[in-house]
Design an enzyme around this catalytic site. Sequence first.
Site, PDB file in Angstrom:
ATOM      1  N   CYS A  57       1.363  -6.504  -2.078  1.00  0.00           N
ATOM      2  CA  CYS A  57       0.747  -7.371  -1.117  1.00  0.00           C
ATOM      3  C   CYS A  57       0.531  -8.830  -1.584  1.00  0.00           C
ATOM      4  CB  CYS A  57      -0.461  -6.907  -0.464  1.00  0.00           C
ATOM      5  SG  CYS A  57      -1.654  -7.778   0.302  1.00  0.00           S
ATOM      6  N   CYS A 183       0.130 -12.557   5.641  1.00  0.00           N
ATOM      7  CA  CYS A 183       0.869 -11.899   4.905  1.00  0.00           C
ATOM      8  C   CYS A 183       1.637 -12.734   3.680  1.00  0.00           C
ATOM      9  CB  CYS A 183       2.032 -10.943   5.191  1.00  0.00           C
ATOM     10  SG  CYS A 183       3.034  -9.930   4.567  1.00  0.00           S
TER      11      CYS A 183
END
Length: 250
Positions: A57, A183
């Site tokens: 991430c 994201c």
Amino acid sequence: MIDDRELQFPTSVELVNHLCDRRFGIGADGLILLRNYPDFDFEMVYFNSDGNLASMCGNGGRCTAAFAKQLGIKEEEYYFMAVDGEHRAFIKDRLVSLQMKNVNQISKRGSDIVLDTGSPHYIRFVDQIKDMDVVKLAKEIRYNQEFKEKGINVNFVAKDNAKANHITLRTYERGVEDETLACGTGVVASALAYFQESNDPKDEPTSHHIFVSAMGGELEVDFDYDPQNLYSNIWLTGPAELVFEGSYQV
């Protein structure tokens, strides 16, 4: 984000899923544990909101560096371990820059692009992005025959014709199974895909800077392009803001 340097957090799929639940828990797209790791400043362990361990991430990595600074681990420069390997991060003037993994392969699906920036991403360029049904369209890709078993993150990207090297995107994340507001690996993937599609790649190495507007804020991506090895020295930069803090009992 949880300080788990003493390894006391009772990790389980059910607990992480409950904490991330927006109706019955705290509410989050994922949960990150900061742990000790030999010869590194820390380890980042990331779970999707479904409770399962996840791939890299990017924004989570930036936030973990900011969290490490809050904990007093170091001040400006970090060297840490994540699921996809080693990462470096820098903090300056409230901006956090994270070095991402190199990208040595990009594949096409018609006019769409698939690549891995620590997590797998599917990129589709669109003319209009504001009013589209992202979840419906993304699920058609994420659950098709090719991707349904392992899943893939789906990004819809619009080029800004009024600004050079500027794109806007919306992202659907596997594991969350919904649209998320920002994201990091998707931002990087979209920036590289935009460069790949919008430029005539040169025979010599070049450096580039792309501005990206996600639903959750503005980010920047810097990278080096080489026709033989494609993309390296990739950096994701943006702010990381503390929302609130609390404590837990074990």
